[in-house]
Design a protein around this motif. Sequence first.
Motif, short mmCIF file in Angstrom:
data_model
loop_
_atom_site.label_atom_id
_atom_site.label_comp_id
_atom_site.label_asym_id
_atom_site.label_seq_id
_atom_site.Cartn_x
_atom_site.Cartn_y
_atom_site.Cartn_z
N SER A 91 -9.41 7.74 -41.04
CA SER A 91 -9.78 8.84 -41.91
C SER A 91 -11.27 9.17 -41.80
O SER A 91 -11.66 10.34 -41.75
CB SER A 91 -9.42 8.50 -43.36
OG SER A 91 -9.72 9.57 -44.21
N ALA A 92 -12.10 8.13 -41.74
CA ALA A 92 -13.54 8.36 -41.55
C ALA A 92 -13.82 9.02 -40.21
O ALA A 92 -14.72 9.85 -40.08
CB ALA A 92 -14.30 7.05 -41.67
N THR A 93 -13.02 8.65 -39.20
CA THR A 93 -13.17 9.29 -37.89
C THR A 93 -12.87 10.77 -37.97
O THR A 93 -13.56 11.61 -37.36
CB THR A 93 -12.24 8.62 -36.85
OG1 THR A 93 -12.54 7.22 -36.80
CG2 THR A 93 -12.44 9.23 -35.47
N VAL A 94 -11.85 11.13 -38.74
CA VAL A 94 -11.55 12.55 -38.97
C VAL A 94 -12.75 13.24 -39.61
O VAL A 94 -13.12 14.36 -39.24
CB VAL A 94 -10.30 12.71 -39.86
CG1 VAL A 94 -10.12 14.15 -40.31
CG2 VAL A 94 -9.05 12.24 -39.12
N ASN A 95 -13.37 12.56 -40.56
CA ASN A 95 -14.57 13.13 -41.21
C ASN A 95 -15.66 13.40 -40.19
O ASN A 95 -16.26 14.48 -40.16
CB ASN A 95 -15.07 12.16 -42.29
CG ASN A 95 -16.26 12.69 -43.06
OD1 ASN A 95 -17.37 12.79 -42.53
ND2 ASN A 95 -16.06 13.01 -44.32
#
Length: 497
Positions: free
Chosen positions: A415-419
């Motif tokens: 999810s942080a990678t998506v951010n």
Amino acid sequence: MTIESLPGSSGYLDLFPERRMTYFSNPYVLGLTVVAGIGGLLFGYDTGVISGALLYIKDDFEVVNQSSFLQETIVSMALVGAMVGAASGGWINDAYGRKKATLLADVVFTAGAIVMAIAPDPYVLILGRFLVGLGVGIASVTAPVYIAEASPSEVRGGLVSTNVLMITGGQFISYLVNLAFTEVPGTWRWMLGISAVPAVIQFFFMLCLPESPRWLFMKNEKAKAIAVLSKIYDIARLEDEVDHLSAALEEERQRKRTVRYLDVFKRKEIRLAFLAGAGLQAFQQFTGINTVMYYSPTIVQMAGFKSNQLALLLSLVVAAMNAAGTIVGIYLIDHVGRKKLALSSLSGVIASLVILAGAFFAESSGSSNGLYGWLAVIGLALYIAFFSPGMGPVPWTVNSEAYPEQYRGICGGMSATVNWISNLIVAQTFLTIAEAVGTGATFLILAGIAVLAVAFVIVFVPETKGLTFVEVEQIWKERAWGSGYNTDSLLEQGNES
């Protein structure tokens, strides 16, 4: 039993509000939160400092001054590093623990800061930006999870939001540093190099802190986990927490396998949780927040304020509002709730972006009225005032509590990678799009995306205020398989809270 009668639920907290204050005043919990939150400060400082440093990098390197693409690359290379750091950070967290992941992030960040400070040309500077981003990416995954796993459910939202306060506080400090070094030889080198200081401070403080109690428990180090939990909870509550952890551990043993990235998409309830978490992270960026933070001095100059120092000073006001709004968010997130806070925040963001767009449309029409420049600055300030209490902390809070223990590290990392990918896309394209279609039209595009974000939150994001990790997991199972999955519908009750 209804959710309102469970410890950790909103109804329970209304009966015992003093418990919330007890946890907030616990020096052990607060100390752990602040030290872990220094990772957020690094995140925020790097986001803010480059916006001011870029003004002076352009003065030192003519090739940068002549190329919008190179300017965007200097800004966004940290985001490339952050993408790699976040993608690997979830695995590092699950394999080696939250503490070691934080220490690694500090070492990498410090190395990047030194490389930036001594960079002889833009290309070495870009390498330093990548290393700094790598450290920030690992920290962005680790800090919220570490804080959430050591936080009582009653105050988990507020404590995780403290990490976001550190992000916004880091942005504010970066603008102060930018102003302080405007007249110092080697201006931008000092601005970028001094960022190593908080990383070194966190490294040494972190050596004195324990590992996450939930991670220790899942690794069968129960004695160490209970020792940490005993500093957070009283005896009665400690027994409940140990029972919850024991039940979760037994469930993981029955599954008896290591979670891989593709496993996230094989279980419907995990897919739904990841969709909500990753979607919030994407919309946080595509509604333009880091465009405002990275390029706020440039935007202020676009609005007609040509002085570097004045642009930085006005941007400092924007950063101060960002930090102040986050403090408001820390209070609201456990009182109003995640979903309502996000929706009210996005409504204000839409209005602010329309004001910004109008100001730039009027300025581009050839009017020399200085009021339009001030209207753009007011639009920026309003944007921050609405964004920072809601869409600032809500995505990180939801992602820190949305996933079961077995999936928390890997889903948090994804999810942080998506951010960071979303952040990269916006940072790498903002100036180019603004040059192609105009700044006003660019802000209208962001406003349109914010409208889509409102629809997304309404449809896909449940309310998780005051729920334990077990109760949040139950919500996703009910969404996946229907309310008949359990006789008491946690989903319906949670949305009513």
